[in-house]
Design a protein around this motif. Structure first.
Motif, PDB file in Angstrom:
ATOM      1  N   SER A  80      53.482  23.192  37.734  1.00  0.00           N
ATOM      2  CA  SER A  80      52.140  24.398  38.529  1.00  0.00           C
ATOM      3  C   SER A  80      52.675  25.359  38.448  1.00  0.00           C
ATOM      4  O   SER A  80      54.293  25.880  38.270  1.00  0.00           O
ATOM      5  CB  SER A  80      52.050  23.825  40.003  1.00  0.00           C
ATOM      6  OG  SER A  80      52.915  23.482  40.533  1.00  0.00           O
ATOM      7  N   GLY A  81      51.873  25.887  39.017  1.00  0.00           N
ATOM      8  CA  GLY A  81      51.899  27.509  38.976  1.00  0.00           C
ATOM      9  C   GLY A  81      52.753  27.822  40.122  1.00  0.00           C
ATOM     10  O   GLY A  81      53.923  28.906  40.173  1.00  0.00           O
ATOM     11  N   GLN A  82      52.018  26.886  41.337  1.00  0.00           N
ATOM     12  CA  GLN A  82      53.053  27.037  42.669  1.00  0.00           C
ATOM     13  C   GLN A  82      54.859  26.812  42.328  1.00  0.00           C
ATOM     14  O   GLN A  82      55.791  27.168  42.967  1.00  0.00           O
ATOM     15  CB  GLN A  82      52.308  26.087  42.993  1.00  0.00           C
ATOM     16  CG  GLN A  82      51.502  26.735  44.435  1.00  0.00           C
ATOM     17  CD  GLN A  82      51.045  27.021  44.374  1.00  0.00           C
ATOM     18  OE1 GLN A  82      51.135  28.621  43.916  1.00  0.00           O
ATOM     19  NE2 GLN A  82      51.851  27.593  45.906  1.00  0.00           N
ATOM     20  N   TYR A 106      47.651  36.069  45.270  1.00  0.00           N
ATOM     21  CA  TYR A 106      46.778  34.589  45.262  1.00  0.00           C
ATOM     22  C   TYR A 106      47.323  34.191  46.600  1.00  0.00           C
ATOM     23  O   TYR A 106      48.756  34.137  46.872  1.00  0.00           O
ATOM     24  CB  TYR A 106      48.073  33.771  44.044  1.00  0.00           C
ATOM     25  CG  TYR A 106      47.313  32.547  44.108  1.00  0.00           C
ATOM     26  CD1 TYR A 106      45.951  31.885  43.812  1.00  0.00           C
ATOM     27  CD2 TYR A 106      47.868  31.355  44.281  1.00  0.00           C
ATOM     28  CE1 TYR A 106      44.868  30.993  44.289  1.00  0.00           C
ATOM     29  CE2 TYR A 106      47.667  29.846  44.526  1.00  0.00           C
ATOM     30  CZ  TYR A 106      46.180  29.808  44.302  1.00  0.00           C
ATOM     31  OH  TYR A 106      45.734  28.463  44.529  1.00  0.00           O
ATOM     32  N   ASN A 154      44.488  38.101  42.459  1.00  0.00           N
ATOM     33  CA  ASN A 154      43.761  37.168  41.969  1.00  0.00           C
ATOM     34  C   ASN A 154      44.004  36.850  43.980  1.00  0.00           C
ATOM     35  O   ASN A 154      43.959  36.065  44.267  1.00  0.00           O
ATOM     36  CB  ASN A 154      44.041  35.557  41.935  1.00  0.00           C
ATOM     37  CG  ASN A 154      43.323  34.381  42.106  1.00  0.00           C
ATOM     38  OD1 ASN A 154      42.114  34.626  42.545  1.00  0.00           O
ATOM     39  ND2 ASN A 154      43.805  33.086  41.541  1.00  0.00           N
ATOM     40  N   ASP A 179      53.419  37.969  38.381  1.00  0.00           N
ATOM     41  CA  ASP A 179      52.544  37.162  38.007  1.00  0.00           C
ATOM     42  C   ASP A 179      51.759  36.891  37.359  1.00  0.00           C
ATOM     43  O   ASP A 179      50.833  38.384  37.795  1.00  0.00           O
ATOM     44  CB  ASP A 179      51.910  36.096  39.347  1.00  0.00           C
ATOM     45  CG  ASP A 179      51.295  35.331  39.515  1.00  0.00           C
ATOM     46  OD1 ASP A 179      50.995  35.259  37.694  1.00  0.00           O
ATOM     47  OD2 ASP A 179      50.927  34.364  40.130  1.00  0.00           O
ATOM     48  N   SER A 201      50.431  31.456  36.392  1.00  0.00           N
ATOM     49  CA  SER A 201      50.052  29.584  37.294  1.00  0.00           C
ATOM     50  C   SER A 201      49.185  29.081  34.814  1.00  0.00           C
ATOM     51  O   SER A 201      48.514  29.682  34.824  1.00  0.00           O
ATOM     52  CB  SER A 201      49.336  29.185  37.270  1.00  0.00           C
ATOM     53  OG  SER A 201      47.887  28.273  37.842  1.00  0.00           O
ATOM     54  N   THR A 203      47.952  26.712  33.729  1.00  0.00           N
ATOM     55  CA  THR A 203      45.821  26.470  34.796  1.00  0.00           C
ATOM     56  C   THR A 203      45.002  26.720  34.671  1.00  0.00           C
ATOM     57  O   THR A 203      43.898  26.814  34.105  1.00  0.00           O
ATOM     58  CB  THR A 203      46.636  26.681  36.393  1.00  0.00           C
ATOM     59  OG1 THR A 203      47.966  25.358  36.567  1.00  0.00           O
ATOM     60  CG2 THR A 203      45.014  24.487  36.827  1.00  0.00           C
ATOM     61  N   LYS A 204      45.487  27.919  33.971  1.00  0.00           N
ATOM     62  CA  LYS A 204      44.189  29.470  34.145  1.00  0.00           C
ATOM     63  C   LYS A 204      43.506  29.322  32.765  1.00  0.00           C
ATOM     64  O   LYS A 204      43.888  28.777  32.200  1.00  0.00           O
ATOM     65  CB  LYS A 204      44.258  30.968  34.855  1.00  0.00           C
ATOM     66  CG  LYS A 204      44.536  30.379  36.745  1.00  0.00           C
ATOM     67  CD  LYS A 204      44.362  29.354  37.474  1.00  0.00           C
ATOM     68  CE  LYS A 204      44.470  29.035  38.409  1.00  0.00           C
ATOM     69  NZ  LYS A 204      45.700  29.968  39.175  1.00  0.00           N
TER      70      LYS A 204
HETATM   71  C1  PLP Z   1      46.367  29.674  40.339  1.00  0.00           C
HETATM   72  C2  PLP Z   1      47.409  30.682  40.879  1.00  0.00           C
HETATM   73  C3  PLP Z   1      49.207  30.129  40.579  1.00  0.00           C
HETATM   74  C4  PLP Z   1      48.120  28.507  41.203  1.00  0.00           C
HETATM   75  O1  PLP Z   1      49.111  27.732  40.454  1.00  0.00           O
HETATM   76  P1  PLP Z   1      49.292  27.097  39.832  1.00  0.00           P
HETATM   77  O2  PLP Z   1      48.563  26.253  38.693  1.00  0.00           O
HETATM   78  O3  PLP Z   1      47.352  26.040  40.510  1.00  0.00           O
HETATM   79  O4  PLP Z   1      49.505  25.779  40.950  1.00  0.00           O
HETATM   80  C5  PLP Z   1      49.585  31.290  41.609  1.00  0.00           C
HETATM   81  N1  PLP Z   1      49.386  32.533  40.323  1.00  0.00           N
HETATM   82  C6  PLP Z   1      47.956  32.649  40.312  1.00  0.00           C
HETATM   83  C7  PLP Z   1      47.869  34.279  40.244  1.00  0.00           C
HETATM   84  C8  PLP Z   1      47.129  31.949  40.173  1.00  0.00           C
HETATM   85  O5  PLP Z   1      45.825  31.635  40.065  1.00  0.00           O
END
Ligand code: PLP
Length: 426
Positions: A80-82, A106, A154, A179, A201, A203-204
């Motif tokens: 994950s991004g976390q 974030y 964000n 980040d 992350s 995920t985005k």
């Molecule tokens: C969503 C996000 C994170 C966390 O990432 P996850 O994949 O949800 O754990 C960290 N930094 C930014 C800028 C984000 O938008």
């Protein structure tokens, strides 16, 4: 290769007769002929795979593509991004250490730093990214180990002055961690501006299709750990859990990522599945095309919002007149991101009413992907924060975060127009 080409061809070049797409090595374990062969891996004497909790070939091919896109020396994927944010800091800071972070990050990262990592004994100073030079200087302590910021915050959409913070960090002998989730390497390459470590992350935008949660860490290889050996004993003194290897001596530009893999992945195991990495790779293949479209659509939507009578304010670094327009032009000349924030006239209630009437844009705890989505941070992602903390990180209680997708911009604008009209009834 240019960035558009790297999105497709980076990280993996099939040899004669091999699969065009990266292979999915869905295996926890790997076979060796002799114990001695495997022993070399455990001693970090040879590179290779033995257990997918630490490393997997599919994951590494995707990490290599991202490393090329960011212009780094070594990279790794996380679940994950976390996990990427945590590893990036914990790899060089431990109990008793101190880290400087921008206030405008974030919400999940803020909680990770301010609550969880504080419990681990790491102290954080959160600093206004627009602070004076004196304030920035005063934030450094003898035990400071890193500076952390977000390219485009964000959800505040504050553009971070990477070059300025890199200079300050380097003057104090510590790396700058950025980040780069919102800008992506298509629109900004923080390493070119002095950042030492870049995280995402994935995920985005990188995945881009609401399909997989993930993260990435890319090391520029530029930071000279040995020149500041007293600050970074974890990299510059022997690791007893690997027969006395000193990472910075043995692995050069790969030291930081090797340590994060050998220690943090080994012990914490925040590894993404090979299948998820394969899906992430599919997303990255179209990243350059999608980012261009996200930015074009967001520009049109921001311009529409600016002229709408029911909108109190619009924040988008691509809009001339935006507080960060000039800085965005410097760091991101080709575009910023697809995320816009705005206030609805009538405050918090009107914003919630407007969101109720949206038909195309879905309400989701997500941003930065192909589908247009919308969120009210004060009542969701940032709800653990006090009003003062919210304002300090640039999030007004009436702020709506609008993530513009890659649908037809006219459909997105028509949807917003009717919902804003309805917000008058709040
Ligand atoms: C969503 C996000 C994170 C966390 O990432 P996850 O994949 O949800 O754990 C960290 N930094 C930014 C800028 C984000 O938008």
């Amino acid at each position: 290769m240019r960035k558009e080409t790297k999105c497709i061809e980076g990280g993996y070049t099939p040899k004669n007769g091999e699969s065009r797409m990266i292979p999915i090595i869905q295996s926890t374990t790997f076979k060796y002929d002799t114990s001695a062969d495997m022993g070399k891996l455990f001693d970090l004497e040879a590179a290779g795979y033995f257990y997918t909790r630490l490393q997997n070939p599919t994951n590494d091919l995707v990490a290599a593509k991202l490393t090329e896109l960011e212009g780094g020396a070594a990279g790794m994927l996380t679940s994950s991004g976390q996990a990427a944010s945590f590893f990036s800091v914990f790899n060089i800071a431990t109990a008793g250490d101190h880290v400087i972070a921008s206030t405008s990050i974030y919400g999940g990262t803020f909680n990770l730093f301010n609550v969880t990592m504080k419990k681990m004994g790491i102290d954080f100073t959160f600093i206004d990214p627009e602070c004076s030079d004196e304030e920035l200087e005063a934030a450094f302590r003898p035990n400071t180990k890193a500076v952390f910021g977000e390219t485009i915050a964000n959800p505040a959409l504050i553009v971070f002055d990477i070059e300025r913070f890199a200079k300050a960090a380097h003057a104090h002998g510590v790396p700058l961690i950025i980040d780069n989730t919102f800008a992506t390497p298509i629109n900004c390459r923080p390493i070119e501006w002095g950042a030492d470590i870049v995280i995402h992350s994935t995920t985005k935008y990188l995945d881009g299709h609401d399909a997989t949660v993930g993260g990435a860490i890319i090391d520029s290889g530029n930071f000279d750990w040995m020149a500041h050996a007293d600050k970074f004993p974890g990299l510059c003194t022997p690791d007893d859990s690997y027969h006395g290897i000193t990472y910075a001596e043995k692995f050069g530009k790969g030291a930081y990522i090797t340590k994060a893999t050998a220690q943090l992945m080994r012990d914490i195991g925040a590894i993404p599945s090979p299948m998820n990495c394969y899906i992430l790779n599919l997303g990255i293949e179209s990243l350059a095309v999608r980012m261009k479209r996200h930015c074009e659509n967001a520009q049109k939507v921001a311009e529409f919002l600016q002229t709408n009578e029911n909108v109190a304010y619009v924040t988008y670094p691509g809009l001339p007149g935006d507080k960060y327009y000039e800085r965005a032009k410097k760091y991101m000349p080709d575009g910023t991101c697809g995320v816009i924030s705005f206030g609805v006239k009538g405050g918090r209630k009107a914003a919630e009413e407007m969101m109720k009437h949206l038909k195309l844009a879905i309400i989701a705890t997500h941003v930065a992907d192909a589908h247009t989505c919308v969120l009210h941070p004060a009542s969701s992602t940032h709800r653990q924060m006090t009003d003062e903390e919210l304002l300090a990180c640039g999030v007004k209680p009436d702020l709506v975060r609008f993530s513009v997708g890659i649908e037809n911009a006219d459909d997105i604008i028509e949807d917003l127009a009717q919902a804003l009209e309805a917000s008058k009834n709040a």
